[in-house]
Design an enzyme around this catalytic site. Structure first.
Site, PDB file in Angstrom:
ATOM      1  CB  CYS A 118      -0.984  -0.015   1.165  1.00 42.92           C
ATOM      2  SG  CYS A 118      -2.340   1.166   0.957  1.00 42.92           S
ATOM      3  CG  HIS A 208      -3.739  -3.405   2.880  1.00 40.46           C
ATOM      4  ND1 HIS A 208      -2.694  -3.009   3.703  1.00 40.46           N
ATOM      5  CD2 HIS A 208      -4.298  -2.259   2.410  1.00 40.46           C
ATOM      6  CE1 HIS A 208      -2.639  -1.685   3.738  1.00 40.46           C
ATOM      7  NE2 HIS A 208      -3.600  -1.208   2.965  1.00 40.46           N
ATOM      8  CD  GLU A 210      -1.247  -5.901   5.104  1.00 39.15           C
ATOM      9  OE1 GLU A 210      -1.245  -4.691   5.392  1.00 39.15           O
ATOM     10  OE2 GLU A 210      -1.174  -6.330   3.931  1.00 39.15           O
TER      11      GLU A 210
END
Length: 264
Positions: A118, A208, A210
């Site tokens: 990001c 993202h 994660e």
């Protein structure tokens, strides 16, 4: 040299002490975390460590947004770094952002692996000569499908399943332009530069990998509380995300681990 790992164990770097060096990675934390993220996930460092770490490795965190940076000697002890997301603008010239750009130039020179996520994707692109700024299409929050370029499929692990992947997005800035030396390997119907690679040592992902659903819904609440999005938009995002399905988190994990550990 002996250093202490995350669990308190002693590790050696193999420089004449008879011990075999375990891989060592650093997270360059660019975000201020909420109490919820700290308590439930151990902060964003905990999120990345659980996603990317493997047995025998050591993971450290540098809170670069608070001016905590590794020095020139320390960076050479690492096999790779991950740059996190942030509420700051990658096109800003804040002191810590300028210091981060300087660090990335050094990591590029040393050919140390860097994975940018990001904001990390954007600042990494800027360090390589690209331009970043506000996305012309506005905020992108929710689930997005990334389409990989034909040339990239030969360079990605398990390439037969990586024609396209879903990922969670939460950004209002983007990479507007990259120099020719940088290869764009993924895009979407919202953002042209969703993913890029530079050589074998630098890779950026706008989304993202994660994030899970819980983290995104929490971030929507935080953006609303800070006045960055309106109530109607927040309600719309929650409703859309419930119908959107799940991100391909395991596939993204394999891709990120494969890049950082030199398996691509």
């Amino acid at each position: 040299m002996i250093y202490e790992g995350q669990n308190g164990e002693l590790r050696g770097n193999g420089n004449g002490n008879g011990k075999v060096k375990g891989k060592r990675f650093g997270v360059l934390l660019c975000a201020e975390e909420s109490g919820y993220i700290k308590e439930k996930y151990g902060g964003y460092f905990g999120v990345f460590e659980r996603m990317l770490s493997e047995e025998g490795e050591s993971w450290d965190v540098f809170r670069v947004a608070r001016n905590e940076f590794p020095n020139d000697e320390e960076i050479q002890e690492y096999d790779g770094f991950v740059i996190t997301g942030s509420c700051s603008d990658a096109h800003s010239n804040e002191l810590w952002i300028c210091k981060l750009l300087s660090l990335l130039h050094k990591l590029d020179f040393l050919k140390i692996k860097v994975l940018g996520i990001c904001f990390g994707h954007q600042i990494l692109g800027r360090s390589l000569g690209g331009q970043t700024g506000r996305a012309k299409s506005g905020w992108d929050i929710g689930l997005r499908t990334i389409n990989f370029s034909l040339s990239s499929k030969e360079d990605l692990p398990n390439r037969q399943i990586f024609t396209m992947l879903n990922i969670i997005e939460c950004h209002q800035d983007e990479i507007l332009e990259l120099p020719e030396k940088v290869e764009v390997i993924g895009g979407s119907n919202k953002t042209a530069v969703e993913m890029f690679r530079y050589g074998d040592h630098m890779m950026g992902i706008q989304g993202h990998p994660e994030y899970n659903t819980d983290i995104l819904l929490h971030l929507i609440d935080r953006l609303l509380q800070k006045g960055l999005i309106g109530v109607n938009y927040a309600d719309e995002l929650r409703a859309k995300f419930k119908e959107a399905g799940e991100p391909d988190m395991e596939a993204w994990r394999k891709l990120c681990v494969g890049f950082l550990k030199g398996r691509l």
